[in-house]
Design an enzyme around this catalytic site. Structure first.
Site, PDB file in Angstrom:
ATOM      1  N   ARG A  42      -0.389  37.919  60.180  1.00 42.43           N
ATOM      2  CA  ARG A  42       1.063  37.730  60.239  1.00 42.43           C
ATOM      3  C   ARG A  42       1.742  38.710  59.285  1.00 42.43           C
ATOM      4  NH1 ARG A  42       3.575  31.996  58.822  1.00 42.43           N
ATOM      5  NH2 ARG A  42       3.479  32.755  56.673  1.00 42.43           N
ATOM      6  N   SER A 111       3.423  27.347  67.992  1.00 44.75           N
ATOM      7  CA  SER A 111       3.979  26.560  66.895  1.00 44.75           C
ATOM      8  C   SER A 111       4.861  25.444  67.450  1.00 44.75           C
ATOM      9  CB  SER A 111       4.826  27.436  65.969  1.00 44.75           C
ATOM     10  OG  SER A 111       4.015  28.361  65.276  1.00 44.75           O
ATOM     11  N   LYS A 140       7.416  31.518  53.845  1.00 42.02           N
ATOM     12  CA  LYS A 140       8.191  31.670  55.074  1.00 42.02           C
ATOM     13  C   LYS A 140       9.569  31.090  54.822  1.00 42.02           C
ATOM     14  CE  LYS A 140       7.765  31.093  60.070  1.00 42.02           C
ATOM     15  NZ  LYS A 140       7.029  30.456  61.178  1.00 42.02           N
TER      16      LYS A 140
END
Length: 216
Positions: A42, A111, A140
């Site tokens: 990511r 997700s 995040k």
């Protein structure tokens, strides 16, 4: 594809701020030695070209480990790099598009942070669901409202495919996550950015099962 739930047991999500380019491969390979069973690349700020390069390097480093590698959000990069699959969010490409481009044998993760997300997840298209955000996390900044362990359990009960919990999780949360009904625990800072990623991964594994010895 039919994903073995055990593959999700110890799920590492990389973070470019905690393990930048020069240390990404070292961090991931050390974590896999410590017991990590799944890796998600990511990097929200990288270009698709850079994600492809990083993914190819990671794929080569993981050869022979049987640890799957997926790319977060970037379907083009996942296809071009030839990795095991992609992990998408609710606002990314659709499950239908991801499955069509990747074919039936590669991995598609989704997700889900709300019951309606889980209920709408087609088990013929999604191989696993990432449930959360469980707790607040600095990794995040744009995460959705947190759901806690109770909320996690509610989502896990609705799931028709294997699940992994994500969001602010540490080794101390491992058993709570499993008791909530998830198949695995996903972490970022609990491994990335740690002085010894292998030892950090082993600590997480030991929180799930005491069978892995932690050498002095």
């Amino acid at each position: 594809m039919v994903l073995n739930p055990q593959t999700l047991r110890v799920y590492l999500v990389t973070d470019p701020a905690l393990c930048p380019g020069p240390t990404l491969i070292e961090t991931v390979t050390a974590a896999v030695r410590g017991g990590v069973t799944f890796v998600q690349l990511r990097d929200k700020t990288a270009s698709t070209r850079d994600r492809i390069a990083a993914a190819r390097a990671l794929k080569a480093a993981l050869t022979g480990t049987d640890v799957p590698l997926v790319i977060n959000d970037d379907l083009d990069a996942a296809v071009a790099a030839g990795v095991d699959g992609v992990h998408i969010g609710q606002e990314d490409v659709s499950l239908v598009t991801a499955r069509k481009r990747l074919g039936p044998t590669r991995i598609v993760g989704l997700s889900c942070g709300m019951p309606e997300h889980v209920a709408a997840a087609d088990s013929k298209l999604a191989d696993y669901l990432g449930l959360g955000t469980v707790f607040p996390t600095s990794n995040k900044s744009d995460h959705k409202p947190t759901i806690g362990i109770d909320g996690l359990a509610r989502l896990a009960r609705l799931a028709r495919v294997p699940t992994v919990a994500i969001g602010g999780l540490k080794p101390d949360h491992a058993m709570d996550v499993l008791r909530a009904g998830c198949d695995g625990i996903a972490v970022v800072s609990a491994i990335c950015g740690q002085p010894d990623p292998e030892r950090a991964a082993r600590k997480l594994c030991n929180a799930i099962s005491p069978k892995i010895e932690d050498p002095v």
